[in-house]
Design a protein around this motif. Structure first.
Motif, PDB file in Angstrom:
ATOM      1  N   MET A 120       0.832  -1.441  -0.109  1.00 43.38           N
ATOM      2  CA  MET A 120       0.023  -0.019  -0.102  1.00 43.38           C
ATOM      3  C   MET A 120       0.872   1.469   0.052  1.00 43.38           C
ATOM      4  O   MET A 120       1.065   1.765   1.076  1.00 43.38           O
ATOM      5  CB  MET A 120      -0.892   0.089   1.150  1.00 43.38           C
ATOM      6  N   HIS A 140       2.047  -0.787   4.492  1.00 44.08           N
ATOM      7  CA  HIS A 140       1.647  -2.155   4.698  1.00 44.08           C
ATOM      8  C   HIS A 140       1.671  -3.014   3.522  1.00 44.08           C
ATOM      9  O   HIS A 140       1.594  -2.390   2.397  1.00 44.08           O
ATOM     10  CB  HIS A 140      -0.129  -1.947   5.124  1.00 44.08           C
ATOM     11  N   ILE A 142      -0.125  -6.067   2.020  1.00 46.07           N
ATOM     12  CA  ILE A 142      -1.150  -6.912   1.950  1.00 46.07           C
ATOM     13  C   ILE A 142      -1.040  -8.252   1.033  1.00 46.07           C
ATOM     14  O   ILE A 142      -0.675  -7.982  -0.093  1.00 46.07           O
ATOM     15  CB  ILE A 142      -2.552  -6.386   1.853  1.00 46.07           C
ATOM     16  N   ARG A 167       6.139  -1.910   6.810  1.00 48.01           N
ATOM     17  CA  ARG A 167       6.254  -2.202   7.972  1.00 48.01           C
ATOM     18  C   ARG A 167       5.544  -3.336   8.829  1.00 48.01           C
ATOM     19  O   ARG A 167       5.928  -3.622  10.074  1.00 48.01           O
ATOM     20  CB  ARG A 167       5.503  -0.832   8.863  1.00 48.01           C
ATOM     21  N   ASP A 168       4.598  -4.073   8.078  1.00 46.69           N
ATOM     22  CA  ASP A 168       3.931  -5.181   8.415  1.00 46.69           C
ATOM     23  C   ASP A 168       3.422  -5.821   7.273  1.00 46.69           C
ATOM     24  O   ASP A 168       3.421  -5.097   6.042  1.00 46.69           O
ATOM     25  CB  ASP A 168       2.871  -4.947   9.357  1.00 46.69           C
ATOM     26  N   VAL A 170       0.162  -8.197   6.011  1.00 45.67           N
ATOM     27  CA  VAL A 170      -1.120  -8.447   6.503  1.00 45.67           C
ATOM     28  C   VAL A 170      -1.881  -9.596   5.551  1.00 45.67           C
ATOM     29  O   VAL A 170      -1.900  -9.280   4.532  1.00 45.67           O
ATOM     30  CB  VAL A 170      -1.856  -7.253   6.471  1.00 45.67           C
ATOM     31  N   THR A 184     -11.057   2.626   2.904  1.00 44.19           N
ATOM     32  CA  THR A 184      -9.772   3.319   3.247  1.00 44.19           C
ATOM     33  C   THR A 184      -9.018   4.123   1.900  1.00 44.19           C
ATOM     34  O   THR A 184      -8.140   4.836   2.299  1.00 44.19           O
ATOM     35  CB  THR A 184      -8.900   2.430   3.879  1.00 44.19           C
ATOM     36  N   SER A 185      -9.051   3.718   0.696  1.00 43.19           N
ATOM     37  CA  SER A 185      -8.438   3.907  -0.268  1.00 43.19           C
ATOM     38  C   SER A 185      -9.225   4.608  -1.458  1.00 43.19           C
ATOM     39  O   SER A 185      -9.323   5.886  -1.963  1.00 43.19           O
ATOM     40  CB  SER A 185      -7.567   2.928  -0.899  1.00 43.19           C
ATOM     41  N   SER A 285       4.167   5.004   6.601  1.00 46.06           N
ATOM     42  CA  SER A 285       4.727   5.601   5.136  1.00 46.06           C
ATOM     43  C   SER A 285       4.015   7.072   4.835  1.00 46.06           C
ATOM     44  O   SER A 285       2.784   7.136   4.910  1.00 46.06           O
ATOM     45  CB  SER A 285       4.213   4.803   4.160  1.00 46.06           C
ATOM     46  N   PRO A 286       4.768   7.929   4.323  1.00 47.55           N
ATOM     47  CA  PRO A 286       4.021   9.137   3.971  1.00 47.55           C
ATOM     48  C   PRO A 286       3.444   8.949   2.628  1.00 47.55           C
ATOM     49  O   PRO A 286       2.877  10.017   2.062  1.00 47.55           O
ATOM     50  CB  PRO A 286       5.433  10.360   3.716  1.00 47.55           C
ATOM     51  N   TYR A 287       3.593   7.852   2.108  1.00 48.75           N
ATOM     52  CA  TYR A 287       3.009   7.773   0.651  1.00 48.75           C
ATOM     53  C   TYR A 287       1.765   7.202   0.589  1.00 48.75           C
ATOM     54  O   TYR A 287       1.180   6.424   1.368  1.00 48.75           O
ATOM     55  CB  TYR A 287       3.887   6.621  -0.109  1.00 48.75           C
ATOM     56  N   TYR A 288       1.072   7.659  -0.380  1.00 50.71           N
ATOM     57  CA  TYR A 288      -0.356   7.331  -0.155  1.00 50.71           C
ATOM     58  C   TYR A 288      -0.767   6.109  -0.867  1.00 50.71           C
ATOM     59  O   TYR A 288      -0.189   5.615  -1.787  1.00 50.71           O
ATOM     60  CB  TYR A 288      -1.430   8.401  -1.149  1.00 50.71           C
ATOM     61  N   VAL A 289      -2.056   5.659  -0.509  1.00 56.40           N
ATOM     62  CA  VAL A 289      -2.725   4.674  -1.136  1.00 56.40           C
ATOM     63  C   VAL A 289      -4.136   5.038  -1.257  1.00 56.40           C
ATOM     64  O   VAL A 289      -4.504   5.523  -0.480  1.00 56.40           O
ATOM     65  CB  VAL A 289      -2.443   3.242  -0.615  1.00 56.40           C
TER      66      VAL A 289
END
Lengths: 289, 289
Positions: A120, A140, A142, A167-168, A170, A184-185, A285-289
């Motif tokens: 993401m 994240h 996924i 960072r993780d 899922v 969420t996106s 993260s500063p980057y979007y999704v």
């Protein structure tokens, strides 16, 4: 011979992945592109270890293949190249919807594993020239495995995700992924474009702050990509937007009523929810999704 | 004796202003607070040059008074202290709505000038402990003068705005300010709280990226402040939300129709508007409004 990770499509995400994956374990990172100019740019800028225009040959040698092209193209590519993937290899993607991709992956032979991926991250830009090695920092990752996906392949993707800075990791089902991503996106993008459709948009200069910028940043989007993502997740996105409309209507009614006590109560309720959410959050993260 | 800028209320904005204004021309910056603990904190942290709990005495000596308290409190303060302001002095505010404040300022004697101010900066936090000297870096500073406001007072506010780091000073009418702010700022907060009212909010961990964070950041808001801001700008905010609902409905209809060509067209139109807006933009404050 070194093991190979093949990245089909060196756009924003594929290009960033190719940069970030260099040095991962004992894999050679090979990009597959359609234009020589992209190949030249890739080699000049460290986007992967090697690059080729010969898709079929690359796929035959790939231990892992990342499909980093538009959703509709992924669906066609899986059918077109079903017999070109190396038996025992892993094929995956980076796509922002998973249900349609997992369904399309059923065309693959049994000897080829497919696990859906969705790191993401992203920016409002497109193309290899905007690729960044740190794109996935704090993002994240996924995964949507199939029931018979190999544990060794899952473990490989987890190591890979950590290598590129996620960072993780899922694990979820394609249905759950698409339902939540709708909210969420995808809904964030519909909000952004709807706000920018307002007739006052160009009057705002001099009057905008970072709440406006934060909400509208993603509005200058990749039209083809997002048309496909929305279209392939129509049901879940429509449901999320129906819920948003109800929630907005409740605030509109509170405002129209003139009842400040009601408005205060609603704001306190919503703010508390966000506060609670933030208590569980970690830097991201500063980057979007 | 040095000239004095008095800042009534050393919360997030008043505190930041007091920090940022130290050293401005030949003014002493004096904070007015209601609690000794706030006064102690201010002096320990460079929030202004001096601080007092004696409002009336401070106002009598002020050449410039900034009212940095909640909107309803500003309205009452102007009436309560109308006879305490120094003749010839300037009174201003930092409030996120201007119509109600300008109307309340009519209670002042003719010898006291009032110009509405709105430095467009802030964070989702409250209180003096979150005040920052660089709060206004790159922010717009909006002024709503009265027809008879003194040019020397306007020039003073412009110099002050630049001293605290604002990128520009925008003069407008209270009506225009409130209409546009309803869209660029207030609506963003209603969007954020509406998104956080979604039942899926707590399911989103692991699935959110920075588009979600960018949209919802302001949801954990100062409930009392924003209840007042919305209430005092009810008509314009309701109108902005009506327009948003129409724009969202158009996207919802395009999605439900299954017509990808229509969806693509709409997205291209909206994205082009945002792109055009961005072409006119310059780097700005990271702080929200």
């Amino acid at each position: 011979m070194k093991k190979k990770i093949v990245i089909v499509g060196l756009g924003l995400i594929g290009g960033s992945l190719a940069m970030a994956l260099r040095g991962f374990e004992d894999y050679e990172v090979v990009g597959v592109v359609r234009r020589q100019a992209t190949a030249d740019y890739a080699m000049a800028h460290g986007v992967g270890d090697a690059v080729t225009l010969d898709a079929e040959e690359a796929l035959r040698q790939a231990d892992v293949t990342f499909l980093c092209i538009d959703p509709e193209d992924i669906i066609h590519y899986l059918a077109e190249h079903r017999d070109h993937f190396k038996p025992g290899s892993l094929v995956t993607d980076v796509c922002g919807i998973k249900g349609a991709v997992m369904a399309a992956a059923r065309v693959l032979p049994e000897t080829v594993d497919f696990i859906g991926s969705h790191p993401m991250a992203g920016t409002e830009f497109s193309g290899i020239e905007h690729a960044q090695a740190d794109m996935f920092q704090g993002a994240h990752y996924i995964l949507t495995p199939r029931p018979n996906s190999g544990e060794e392949h899952l473990a490989l993707l987890e190591r890979l995700a950590h290598h590129i800075g996620c960072r993780d990791v899922v694990r979820t089902t394609p249905e759950r992924h698409d339902d939540i991503i709708a909210y969420t996106s995808q809904m964030m993008h519909i909000i952004a474009v709807s706000v920018c459709d307002d007739r006052e948009l160009f009057e705002c200069q001099g009057f905008e702050g970072s709440s406006f910028r934060g909400c509208t940043r993603v509005a200058d989007l990749d039209v083809e990509l997002w048309t496909q993502l929305f279209s392939l997740n129509r049901r879940a996105l429509t449901a999320a937007l129906d819920r948003l409309a109800e929630n907005l209507d409740a605030y509109r009614a509170a405002l129209r009523s003139g009842d400040d006590g009601l408005l205060r109560e609603k704001l306190a309720h919503s703010a508390a929810r966000k506060h609670q959410l933030d208590l569980g959050a970690r830097p991201a993260s500063p980057y979007y999704v």
